[in-house]
Design a protein around this motif. Structure first.
Motif: not given
Ligand code: SF4
Ligand code: SF4
Length: 465
Positions: A375-381, A392, A424-426, A428, A430
């Motif tokens: 996770c890059v903690r982008c907050g998009r989710c 996340v 999610c760009p990573s 994940r 989820l």
């Molecule tokens: S969208 Fe993915 S990478 Fe970004 S905060 Fe959520 S889990 Fe992390």
């Protein structure tokens, strides 16, 4: 017109994946020939498996009940005439083996219609006996055909507190690729509206709102024309955005009422049914026909002739794909349902169930296997979640085994729409984590001794229309 304030509830949330609907949305549906064998799973609804009412060697006719609910559920009917060759555990899309009635087609054309004598005056839905409508919904084996699978007769039973005051007919069909509800509204609007009128009568409500996304102009034009003479009916055109059609989201968007945590739209006086369920009820009321077949969108780059097909319940999905021109290129992935909420399978032997709205087959070229990254903690989710959750954070809690804390943070309000995983760009996984967390909660609830107050939050199943 919807007020901007109400639309604001969903604005900015949700996602807009490529729709991929154009190829199938404009094509008339086709009816596939009955298969040589049907595999009638006795678990095609929310609840417990039905009890078989036939045995190996019995001859059955089209429309005959082969499984009766033993608790929460709906009966299962044979869509063909033939001989029962087995009643045995068989693979189910859930990954489990489920009791299944297997029938070999003998080409007969006898049909056992539903009894409608208890409906009273059948000249118009508004004159029918409300209890009779619910009974017919049960005897026809109706469940939420949008994938919710909740027995329809129960959703048509009005609560006393709060009394329902609105029926929403869900024609959004917001999942990419799927166009079966769209074709149903264009090709059989009279059945949709007849069923909707009966639903309104059974629930004792006056107002019906039909919700359709703006990417279905022909359905919007047709339905708006047909409801002009129906007092209490109105149409709401909503912007296409996923998951616009999730029933909690739809209730909030159309009424501004917030469904409580772990609750249902019925908790705020709203009942949501899918247009497919309404059409199936219309067919039972007008033609005495139980749920024997359904419309399925077949698409993906592995099929030559994508389109919508009427398919007998219990037909193996491999048979449906072959009829739609399965290419010889290796099929990498088959999804039952839509790409966001459907179930991936590698078996072409699984049968079409009542809730199967789509079959998507993809080749190795189209399927991309992306590796999950940290996770890059982008907050998009967080930005896209229609339920206002922090996916996340929830997945971190589940991964740490802290499912009670995850529940306190709203795990059970997750509708498993997959919007967070999509954005999610990573990449994940989820939704897998969220499902895993819910399963663990259910497991812990089941282990509570009877009569002892549960320490885990209890939640009713999420029910989509
Ligand atoms: S969208 Fe993915 S990478 Fe970004 S905060 Fe959520 S889990 Fe992390
Ligand atoms: S947390 Fe659940 S409801 Fe929210 S976006 Fe993810 S899957 Fe959908």
């Amino acid at each position: 017109m919807l007020s901007l304030a109400i639309l604001e509830h969903f604005r900015g949330r949700g996602v807009r994946p490529p729709e991929e609907k154009r190829i199938t949305a404009g094509k008339p549906s086709r009816r596939l020939p009955a298969p040589d064998k049907v595999y009638l799973s006795l678990l095609q609804h929310a609840g417990t498996p039905c009890t078989p009412t036939v045995r190996k060697g019995d001859r059955v006719i089209r429309g005959q009940v082969v499984g009766e609910p033993s608790g929460l559920g709906a009966p299962v009917h044979s869509p063909i005439c033939g001989r029962v060759v087995a009643v045995e555990p068989y693979p189910h899309p859930s990954g489990q083996l489920v009791p299944t009635v297997i029938i070999e087609n003998d080409g007969g054309d006898s049909f056992l219609p539903l009894d409608r004598s208890y409906l009273g005056d059948t000249s118009m839905p508004e004159a029918m006996d409300p209890a009779g409508i619910r009974r017919l919904a049960l005897e026809a084996g109706l469940v939420g055909l949008g994938g919710g699978l909740f027995p329809t007769h129960i959703k048509l039973t009005p609560r006393s507190d709060p009394r329902p005051d609105l029926l929403i007919l869900n024609g959004c069909e917001c999942e990419p690729y799927l166009t079966c509800d769209h074709r149903l509204m264009v090709e059989e609007p009279h059945l949709v509206l007849w069923g909707a009128r009966a639903m309104r009568r059974a629930l004792g409500v006056n107002n019906v709102v039909i919700a359709i996304e703006d990417n279905k102009p022909d359905a919007i034009e047709l339905i708006s024309h047909m409801i002009r003479e129906l007092p209490g009916f109105s149409l709401r055109v909503l912007p296409s955005r996923y998951p616009q059609g999730a029933e909690r989201t739809l209730t909030r968007t159309l009424t501004g009422r917030q469904v409580p945590s772990c609750g249902l739209p019925a908790d705020v006086g709203v009942v949501v049914h899918n247009v497919g369920t309404a059409a199936a009820l219309g067919r039972a009321l007008l033609h005495s026909e139980p749920l024997l077949e359904r419309i399925v969108t077949v698409a993906g780059d592995a099929v030559r002739e994508p389109g919508n097909f009427w398919v007998a319940i219990g037909t193996p999905i491999g048979e449906v794909l072959r009829q739609a021109g399965l290419k010889e290129a290796p099929v990498r992935k088959v999804i039952m349902g839509g790409p966001m909420m459907g179930l991936a399978t590698s078996s072409l032997e699984l049968p079409i169930l009542k809730g199967c709205s789509g079959l998507l087959a993809f080749t190795a070229e189209q399927e991309t296997l992306a590796e999950s990254l940290p996770c890059v903690r982008c907050g998009r989710c967080l930005e896209v979640c229609p339920q206002g959750l922090a996916p996340v954070r929830l997945t971190q809690l589940v991964a740490a085994g802290m499912v009670t804390e995850a529940a306190t943070n709203g795990l059970l309000d997750c509708v498993e729409c997959g919007a967070c995983a999509y954005i999610c760009p990573s990449r994940r996984p989820l939704v897998q984590y969220l499902r895993q967390g819910k399963a663990e909660l259910r497991r812990r609830q089941a282990q509570q001794p009877a009569g002892q107050p549960t320490k885990q939050p209890v939640c009713r199943d999420q029910v989509s229309a």
